[in-house]
Design a protein around this motif. Structure first.
Motif, PDB file in Angstrom:
ATOM      1  N   ASN A  56       0.837  -1.200   0.000  1.00  7.87           N
ATOM      2  CA  ASN A  56       0.000   0.000   0.000  1.00  7.87           C
ATOM      3  C   ASN A  56       0.865   1.241   0.000  1.00  7.87           C
ATOM      4  OD1 ASN A  56       0.857  -0.537   2.667  1.00  7.87           O
ATOM      5  ND2 ASN A  56      -0.905   0.480   3.577  1.00  7.87           N
ATOM      6  N   GLN A 106      -0.425   0.601  -8.846  1.00  7.55           N
ATOM      7  CA  GLN A 106      -1.464   1.065  -7.933  1.00  7.55           C
ATOM      8  C   GLN A 106      -2.800   0.874  -8.643  1.00  7.55           C
ATOM      9  OE1 GLN A 106      -2.840   5.241  -7.404  1.00  7.55           O
ATOM     10  NE2 GLN A 106      -1.559   5.157  -5.580  1.00  7.55           N
ATOM     11  N   GLN A 131      -3.952   0.796  -2.896  1.00  5.64           N
ATOM     12  CA  GLN A 131      -3.604  -0.623  -3.001  1.00  5.64           C
ATOM     13  C   GLN A 131      -2.607  -0.827  -4.143  1.00  5.64           C
ATOM     14  OE1 GLN A 131      -5.547  -2.610  -0.498  1.00  5.64           O
ATOM     15  NE2 GLN A 131      -5.639  -0.409  -0.044  1.00  5.64           N
TER      16      GLN A 131
END
Length: 246
Positions: free
Chosen positions: A43, A219, A230
């Motif tokens: 992340n 991402q 994420q």
């Protein structure tokens, strides 16, 4: 951040994510896309997430994190130490990123500020290369920050050269295909030495920015089981550790 109307870049990404969701018929893409299902997940976070329980993140499968350190030359993430060191202590690989505002100062100046305030690198096997976040302008001055394609390429090169001089690593580059091709004039000057951190919310990475033939980080959403955005790494954990070691 010094800009009161936008306390961090996260709201901008929410808008982008909403646009993508609408384009995909309103599909909420909170799950890991099938195109990257077997790859290590991670992340990226900023002050928007505040203090994070990194033990919980690791327990949910998070294996790496990028943490916003700086923006331009007048903003430092007040949660940087907790986020950056917390990920490390939880057993995750971590790296720092800088949000670029090329219309505010030179690439060299912003790189120096970044490295002084969290953007360093060490060959400890747990520190990912520094990253340059260069994307759509969330403030005034146009999407390309008022720069020509040649001017933008020169700015990015100046940033990269200074980061490399100070850390011994070339930065990863976070960007979207549309922004890159538009604002750098389809530049291929960076693909050979700079890992691509691709920003694209969807079920597949799609076309890549000019020059790159593969993505290193992707991402794929701004929400999911981990705090913040994420991400996926395009390889194995062994390869991710090798990237960290340089």
């Amino acid at each position: 951040m010094a800009f009161a109307r936008l306390p961090d870049r996260r709201p901008v990404r929410r808008i982008a994510a909403s646009a993508v969701a609408l384009a995909l018929g309103g599909l909420a893409l909170a799950e890991v896309p099938a195109a990257a299902a077997s790859k290590p997940i991670g992340n990226d976070v900023s002050s928007y997430q505040g203090n994070i329980n990194w033990g919980s993140v690791h327990g949910k499968g998070g294996r790496f994190a990028y943490v916003k350190a700086t923006e331009s030359t007048n903003y430092r993430n007040p949660y940087f130490a907790q986020q950056y060191n917390g990920a490390y202590k939880a057993g995750m690989l971590r790296g720092a990123y800088h949000f670029a505002l090329p219309n505010k100062s030179s690439g060299k100046t912003q790189a120096a500020y970044f490295v002084r305030h969290g953007g360093g690198w060490s060959a400890d096997g747990k520190t990912l290369p520094p990253a340059l976040d260069i994307e759509h302008n969330p403030y005034s001055g146009g999407s390309c920050y008022g720069k020509s394609a040649a001017g933008m390429v020169s700015w990015i090169k100046s940033f990269s050269d200074e980061v490399n001089r100070r850390t011994g690593r070339r930065p990863a580059i976070y960007t979207s295909t549309q922004w890159w091709n538009t604002c750098t004039g389809h530049s291929r000057a960076f693909a050979a030495q700079h890992p691509l951190w691709l920003a694209r919310y969807g079920s597949s990475p799609g076309p890549l920015p000019a020059g790159w033939t593969f993505w290193t980080f992707w991402q794929y959403n701004d929400h999911g089981k981990l705090p913040g955005d994420q991400d996926k790494f395009n390889g194995s954990m062994t390869q991710l550790r090798r990237l960290a070691k340089g």
